[in-house]
Motif scaffolding. Structure first.
Motif, PDB file in Angstrom:
ATOM      1  N   ALA A  16     -60.790  96.976 -17.312  1.00 60.21           N
ATOM      2  CA  ALA A  16     -61.919  96.665 -16.865  1.00 60.21           C
ATOM      3  C   ALA A  16     -61.689  95.075 -16.230  1.00 60.21           C
ATOM      4  O   ALA A  16     -60.872  94.510 -16.975  1.00 60.21           O
ATOM      5  N   GLY A  17     -62.592  94.867 -15.243  1.00 65.49           N
ATOM      6  CA  GLY A  17     -62.566  93.512 -14.667  1.00 65.49           C
ATOM      7  C   GLY A  17     -63.914  92.812 -15.262  1.00 65.49           C
ATOM      8  O   GLY A  17     -64.831  93.505 -15.097  1.00 65.49           O
ATOM      9  N   SER A  18     -63.757  91.513 -15.476  1.00 66.58           N
ATOM     10  CA  SER A  18     -64.880  90.952 -16.006  1.00 66.58           C
ATOM     11  C   SER A  18     -66.046  90.793 -14.912  1.00 66.58           C
ATOM     12  O   SER A  18     -67.012  90.674 -15.255  1.00 66.58           O
ATOM     13  N   ASP A  19     -65.541  90.669 -13.790  1.00 64.26           N
ATOM     14  CA  ASP A  19     -66.595  90.457 -12.428  1.00 64.26           C
ATOM     15  C   ASP A  19     -66.579  91.969 -11.629  1.00 64.26           C
ATOM     16  O   ASP A  19     -66.876  91.802 -10.789  1.00 64.26           O
ATOM     17  N   ASP A  20     -66.436  93.105 -12.317  1.00 66.63           N
ATOM     18  CA  ASP A  20     -66.589  94.239 -11.784  1.00 66.63           C
ATOM     19  C   ASP A  20     -68.164  94.669 -11.902  1.00 66.63           C
ATOM     20  O   ASP A  20     -68.795  94.679 -12.877  1.00 66.63           O
ATOM     21  N   HIS A  21     -68.698  94.775 -10.656  1.00 64.27           N
ATOM     22  CA  HIS A  21     -70.170  94.959 -10.672  1.00 64.27           C
ATOM     23  C   HIS A  21     -70.335  96.365 -10.096  1.00 64.27           C
ATOM     24  O   HIS A  21     -71.817  96.816 -10.018  1.00 64.27           O
ATOM     25  N   ILE A  22     -69.447  97.064  -9.956  1.00 66.33           N
ATOM     26  CA  ILE A  22     -69.562  98.777  -9.744  1.00 66.33           C
ATOM     27  C   ILE A  22     -69.518  99.524 -11.171  1.00 66.33           C
ATOM     28  O   ILE A  22     -70.404 100.260 -11.365  1.00 66.33           O
ATOM     29  N   VAL A  23     -68.514  99.106 -11.717  1.00 60.77           N
ATOM     30  CA  VAL A  23     -68.302  99.791 -13.180  1.00 60.77           C
ATOM     31  C   VAL A  23     -68.097  98.513 -14.118  1.00 60.77           C
ATOM     32  O   VAL A  23     -66.979  98.065 -14.409  1.00 60.77           O
ATOM     33  N   PRO A  24     -69.344  97.915 -14.568  1.00 55.89           N
ATOM     34  CA  PRO A  24     -68.967  96.887 -15.410  1.00 55.89           C
ATOM     35  C   PRO A  24     -68.278  96.896 -16.651  1.00 55.89           C
ATOM     36  O   PRO A  24     -68.235  98.099 -17.114  1.00 55.89           O
ATOM     37  N   ALA A  25     -67.339  95.900 -17.018  1.00 50.42           N
ATOM     38  CA  ALA A  25     -66.534  96.054 -18.164  1.00 50.42           C
ATOM     39  C   ALA A  25     -67.199  96.546 -19.439  1.00 50.42           C
ATOM     40  O   ALA A  25     -66.658  97.430 -19.974  1.00 50.42           O
ATOM     41  N   ALA A  26     -68.585  96.383 -19.543  1.00 50.82           N
ATOM     42  CA  ALA A  26     -69.272  96.852 -20.615  1.00 50.82           C
ATOM     43  C   ALA A  26     -69.242  98.398 -20.742  1.00 50.82           C
ATOM     44  O   ALA A  26     -69.431  99.091 -21.561  1.00 50.82           O
ATOM     45  N   VAL A  27     -69.437  99.055 -19.286  1.00 49.56           N
ATOM     46  CA  VAL A  27     -69.438 100.485 -19.470  1.00 49.56           C
ATOM     47  C   VAL A  27     -68.020 100.950 -19.841  1.00 49.56           C
ATOM     48  O   VAL A  27     -68.026 101.901 -20.516  1.00 49.56           O
ATOM     49  N   SER A  28     -67.008 100.618 -19.414  1.00 48.71           N
ATOM     50  CA  SER A  28     -65.617 100.660 -19.850  1.00 48.71           C
ATOM     51  C   SER A  28     -65.368 100.675 -21.312  1.00 48.71           C
ATOM     52  O   SER A  28     -64.824 101.592 -21.805  1.00 48.71           O
ATOM     53  N   LYS A  29     -66.061  99.499 -21.948  1.00 45.70           N
ATOM     54  CA  LYS A  29     -65.727  99.302 -23.183  1.00 45.70           C
ATOM     55  C   LYS A  29     -66.601 100.226 -23.989  1.00 45.70           C
ATOM     56  O   LYS A  29     -66.337 100.936 -25.036  1.00 45.70           O
ATOM     57  N   SER A  30     -67.870 100.558 -23.455  1.00 45.48           N
ATOM     58  CA  SER A  30     -68.728 101.791 -24.195  1.00 45.48           C
ATOM     59  C   SER A  30     -68.002 103.271 -24.038  1.00 45.48           C
ATOM     60  O   SER A  30     -67.976 103.732 -25.079  1.00 45.48           O
ATOM     61  N   PHE A  44     -58.323  99.338 -24.985  1.00 42.95           N
ATOM     62  CA  PHE A  44     -59.353  98.661 -24.073  1.00 42.95           C
ATOM     63  C   PHE A  44     -58.763  97.370 -23.729  1.00 42.95           C
ATOM     64  O   PHE A  44     -58.447  96.635 -24.577  1.00 42.95           O
ATOM     65  N   HIS A  45     -58.677  97.208 -22.388  1.00 39.35           N
ATOM     66  CA  HIS A  45     -58.170  95.663 -21.981  1.00 39.35           C
ATOM     67  C   HIS A  45     -59.256  95.023 -20.924  1.00 39.35           C
ATOM     68  O   HIS A  45     -59.206  95.872 -19.819  1.00 39.35           O
ATOM     69  N   GLU A  46     -59.734  94.103 -21.013  1.00 37.98           N
ATOM     70  CA  GLU A  46     -60.438  93.357 -20.104  1.00 37.98           C
ATOM     71  C   GLU A  46     -59.737  92.292 -19.351  1.00 37.98           C
ATOM     72  O   GLU A  46     -59.363  91.379 -20.173  1.00 37.98           O
ATOM     73  N   PHE A  47     -59.555  92.367 -18.035  1.00 37.77           N
ATOM     74  CA  PHE A  47     -59.097  91.309 -17.051  1.00 37.77           C
ATOM     75  C   PHE A  47     -60.011  90.140 -16.798  1.00 37.77           C
ATOM     76  O   PHE A  47     -61.050  90.492 -15.858  1.00 37.77           O
ATOM     77  N   GLU A  48     -59.957  88.972 -17.208  1.00 37.74           N
ATOM     78  CA  GLU A  48     -60.814  88.019 -16.849  1.00 37.74           C
ATOM     79  C   GLU A  48     -60.963  87.716 -15.179  1.00 37.74           C
ATOM     80  O   GLU A  48     -59.854  87.532 -14.894  1.00 37.74           O
TER      81      GLU A  48
END
Length: 75
Positions: A16-30, A44-48
């Motif tokens: 996930a990307g931390s600035d993703d407003h289409i599929v927010p990182a919180a959704v991917s983490k969930s 899971f890995h979030e790219f800042e």
């Protein structure tokens, strides 16, 4: 059997990307969290600073390098 509990499935990496407003990182983490009952490899890995277009942005090579290292680690 629920597919999220299937321990015989292939490894799964959520990115996930931390600035993703289409599929927010919180959704991917969930979504990642829904697989916690499986013993199959799940990460899971979030790219800042990255958006939804994570693989099309400048510096996409960092993402590819991470994925390659992840695959190498789990093999």
């Amino acid at each position: 059997m629920s597919t999220t509990k299937n321990s015989k499935r292939s490894p799964l990496l959520f990115i996930a990307g931390s600035d993703d407003h289409i599929v927010p990182a919180a959704v991917s983490k969930s979504n990642y969290g829904k697989y916690k009952d499986s013993t199959a490899v799940t990460d899971f890995h979030e790219f800042e600073g990255r958006s939804y277009l994570i693989m099309l942005e400048k510096g996409w090579e960092e993402v590819v390098d991470y994925i390659e290292q992840w695959i190498t680690k789990i093999l």
